[in-house]
Scaffold this active site. Structure first.
Site, PDB file in Angstrom:
ATOM      1  CD  GLN A  16      -1.191   0.615   3.667  1.00 14.20           C
ATOM      2  OE1 GLN A  16      -1.836  -0.298   4.149  1.00 14.20           O
ATOM      3  NE2 GLN A  16      -1.285   1.857   4.084  1.00 14.20           N
ATOM      4  CB  SER A  44       8.559   7.527  -2.429  1.00 13.15           C
ATOM      5  OG  SER A  44       7.783   8.113  -3.456  1.00 13.15           O
ATOM      6  NE  ARG A  45       6.579   0.827   1.354  1.00  9.21           N
ATOM      7  CZ  ARG A  45       5.363   0.902   0.809  1.00  9.21           C
ATOM      8  NH1 ARG A  45       4.852   2.071   0.477  1.00  9.21           N
ATOM      9  NH2 ARG A  45       4.660  -0.190   0.573  1.00  9.21           N
ATOM     10  CG  LEU A  46      11.269   8.873   0.437  1.00  8.24           C
ATOM     11  CD1 LEU A  46      11.398  10.186  -0.322  1.00  8.24           C
ATOM     12  CD2 LEU A  46      12.628   8.184   0.555  1.00  8.24           C
TER      13      LEU A  46
END
Length: 214
Positions: free
Chosen positions: A10, A191-193
Site C-alpha cells: 500500500q 515512496s517509503r520515505l
C-alpha cells in the site's frame, strides 16, 4: 511452496512528522498520538507487542494491553508464572511496539522493566471485572494443560470458592512497568520515505531527538 504478498503493498499518504511538530518530552508526544488513535476508533489502541529475551538469548514476542503510562513508564499486567515474566526475571530489558494502521503510525519503546508495587497491582486488580479476577486464579499461564475442559473446571471451582465475597489478587499475578530509555515515532510517507524521529535518554535525564533514515 512460496507465496507472494506483493499485492498487499500500500501507499502511505498521511502528513509528515517534523521535528518542529513534536513535543520535547516523548511521553507528552506519545499521549498526543495515543489520544488520536483512540479518536480514530482503532480496535484496541492500547494493544502493543511486547518483546522479551531470556537467558537463552532467544527473543519472544506477544501482544499485551497497555494499562497505564506516565513519566515513570508504561504498565501492563500478567501472571508472574507466565513465560514473559520468567524471561523478564532473567533479563529485565524489553521492547514495546504500537501499530496504529488507520493513522499509518508506529511507536517503538525500549527500556528496562520492573514490577509495580503490590498496592498498585491491588488497585488495578480490584478494578477488573469479577470474571476476569476469577480467571486470574484459575489459569496457570503458560503451563501445559490437558484441554479446555480442565481450564473451565478450574474456573468453576474458583468461582464457587469466592462466591459471595470479593476476589483477592493472587500473589502470582501483578504488573510490570517498562521504564523507557528510547522511543521512536514512525509516520508512514510516500515512496517509503518514512519519517522516524527517535528520542534518546540523556545522562542528565533529559531527552535528545534525532532523525533516522527509514
Amino acid at each position: 511452496m512460496s507465496v507472494s504478498v506483493t499485492e498487499l503493498r500500500q501507499e502511505y499518504d498521511r502528513a509528515g512528522l517534523r521535528e518542529a511538530d513534536v513535543a520535547g518530552d516523548p511521553i507528552v508526544q506519545f499521549g498526543r498520538w495515543f489520544d488520536e488513535a483512540c479518536k480514530a476508533e482503532i480496535v484496541e489502541p492500547n494493544a502493543m507487542t511486547l518483546a522479551t529475551c531470556g537467558a537463552d538469548g532467544c527473543p519472544a514476542a506477544r501482544v499485551v494491553l497497555l494499562k497505564g503510562y506516565d513519566a515513570a513508564g508504561f504498565v501492563f499486567y500478567t501472571s508472574y508464572l507466565s513465560d514473559k515474566a520468567g524471561e523478564l526475571a532473567e533479563n529485565p530489558r524489553a521492547s514495546l511496539v504500537f501499530w496504529w494502521d488507520k493513522l499509518q503510525r508506529q511507536v517503538r519503546i525500549d527500556g528496562t522493566v520492573v514490577r509495580v508495587s503490590d498496592a498498585e497491582a491491588d488497585e488495578y486488580f480490584a478494578s477488573r471485572p469479577r470474571m476476569s479476577q476469577v480467571g486470574a486464579w484459575a489459569s496457570r499461564q503458560s503451563v501445559v494443560i490437558g484441554g479446555h475442559d480442565a481450564l473451565a473446571e478450574a474456573f468453576a471451582a474458583r468461582d464457587r470458592e469466592f462466591e459471595g465475597r470479593d476476589v483477592p489478587r493472587p500473589g502470582f499475578w501483578g504488573g510490570f512497568r517498562l521504564r523507557p530509555r528510547r522511543l521512536e515515532f514512525w509516520q508512514g510517507q510516500r515512496s517509503r520515505l518514512h519519517d522516524r524521529l527517535r528520542y534518546e535518554r540523556q545522562d542528565d535525564g533529559g531527552w535528545a531527538v534525532v532523525r533516522v533514515s527509514p
